[in-house]
Design a protein around this motif. Structure first.
Motif, PDB file in Angstrom:
ATOM      1  N   ARG A  14       0.838  -1.207   0.000  1.00 29.19           N
ATOM      2  CA  ARG A  14       0.000   0.000   0.000  1.00 29.19           C
ATOM      3  C   ARG A  14       0.872   1.256   0.000  1.00 29.19           C
ATOM      4  N   ARG A  17       2.619   1.880  -3.358  1.00 27.41           N
ATOM      5  CA  ARG A  17       1.803   2.530  -4.391  1.00 27.41           C
ATOM      6  C   ARG A  17       1.850   4.053  -4.236  1.00 27.41           C
ATOM      7  N   TYR A  18       1.807   4.562  -2.996  1.00 26.86           N
ATOM      8  CA  TYR A  18       1.941   6.003  -2.766  1.00 26.86           C
ATOM      9  C   TYR A  18       3.309   6.497  -3.225  1.00 26.86           C
ATOM     10  N   ALA A  20       5.353   5.158  -5.493  1.00 24.12           N
ATOM     11  CA  ALA A  20       5.441   5.112  -6.955  1.00 24.12           C
ATOM     12  C   ALA A  20       4.685   6.280  -7.593  1.00 24.12           C
ATOM     13  N   ARG A  21       3.509   6.596  -7.046  1.00 21.31           N
ATOM     14  CA  ARG A  21       2.742   7.740  -7.572  1.00 21.31           C
ATOM     15  C   ARG A  21       3.494   9.043  -7.361  1.00 21.31           C
ATOM     16  N   ASN A  22       4.100   9.222  -6.180  1.00 19.72           N
ATOM     17  CA  ASN A  22       4.846  10.449  -5.903  1.00 19.72           C
ATOM     18  C   ASN A  22       6.048  10.594  -6.836  1.00 19.72           C
ATOM     19  N   ALA A  24       6.341   9.352  -9.856  1.00 17.05           N
ATOM     20  CA  ALA A  24       5.821   9.678 -11.189  1.00 17.05           C
ATOM     21  C   ALA A  24       5.333  11.130 -11.256  1.00 17.05           C
ATOM     22  N   ARG A  25       4.565  11.565 -10.265  1.00 17.40           N
ATOM     23  CA  ARG A  25       4.040  12.937 -10.265  1.00 17.40           C
ATOM     24  C   ARG A  25       5.146  13.978 -10.254  1.00 17.40           C
ATOM     25  N   ASN A  26       6.234  13.673  -9.566  1.00 20.06           N
ATOM     26  CA  ASN A  26       7.338  14.620  -9.462  1.00 20.06           C
ATOM     27  C   ASN A  26       8.400  14.426 -10.542  1.00 20.06           C
ATOM     28  N   ARG A  27       8.116  13.517 -11.470  1.00 20.83           N
ATOM     29  CA  ARG A  27       9.007  13.245 -12.611  1.00 20.83           C
ATOM     30  C   ARG A  27      10.451  13.006 -12.166  1.00 20.83           C
ATOM     31  N   ASN A  35       9.386  -2.645  -4.628  1.00 20.46           N
ATOM     32  CA  ASN A  35       8.419  -3.138  -3.644  1.00 20.46           C
ATOM     33  C   ASN A  35       9.001  -4.398  -2.982  1.00 20.46           C
TER      34      ASN A  35
END
Length: 184
Positions: A14, A17-18, A20-22, A24-27, A35
């Protein structure tokens, strides 16, 4: 910096996933997220989530409890991925630090200027054995403990760990000399 690479290990699916998103969002093109749990050896381990705080994940101490996740040693990971130079290792695994370090002996030995940052909480360390084992392991590899000042991050040598709780940066060089910050 932009020329370096950061490898992040997060055992909790869980939280991963946060992460990985961070990334990606911050390039963050120079950040690799894995993981995986990190420990003494490559295999599998069980993690348990704190009842009051789902972010407080630790290695399960009771047989059959928790969620099974893959685990890797830093020595194995670095060898498999051709990583020779490691400048900084940060470990915060709720007391499992000594096991992570047992799986990183070669990486630490092969990198004389490495800095290792650990959380130091004797009550958490006692969950997995002798709370003094973490310090003994790092000191046996020639690393000394330094606390970082809250206001400016300036390092202060720790003569003793008795009564100390918090973050420690371990180094083979005296971080109190010179103007370079341990996190430069």
């Amino acid at each position: 910096g932009p020329r370096g690479t950061v490898v992040c290990f997060e055992a909790n699916p869980r939280t991963f996933r946060y992460l990985a998103r961070n990334i990606a969002r911050n390039r963050c093109a120079n950040v690799i997220a894995e993981n995986l749990a990190v420990g003494r050896e490559t295999g599998e381990i069980r993690i348990d989530t704190g009842a009051r705080n789902v972010g407080e994940v630790h290695v399960a101490t009771e047989s059959g409890r928790g969620e099974a996740v893959p685990m890797v040693s830093l020595d194995d990971y670095c060898e498999r991925h051709g990583i020779g130079r490691v400048d900084y290792i940060k470990i915060d695994v709720e007391g499992f630090e000594a096991s992570v370090l047992a799986g990183a002996e070669r990486v630490i030995a092969d990198n004389p200027d490495i800095l290792v940052q650990t959380e130091y909480e004797p009550a958490h360390l006692a969950r997995y054995g002798d709370p003094t084992g973490l310090a003994r392991r790092l000191q046996a590899q020639g690393l000394s403990p330094f606390a970082l000042g809250w206001a400016d991050g300036s390092p202060e040598a720790l003569g003793t760990l008795e009564g100390y709780r918090g973050e420690i940066v371990w180094s083979r060089r005296d971080l109190t000399k010179g103007s370079a910050s341990p996190v430069d």
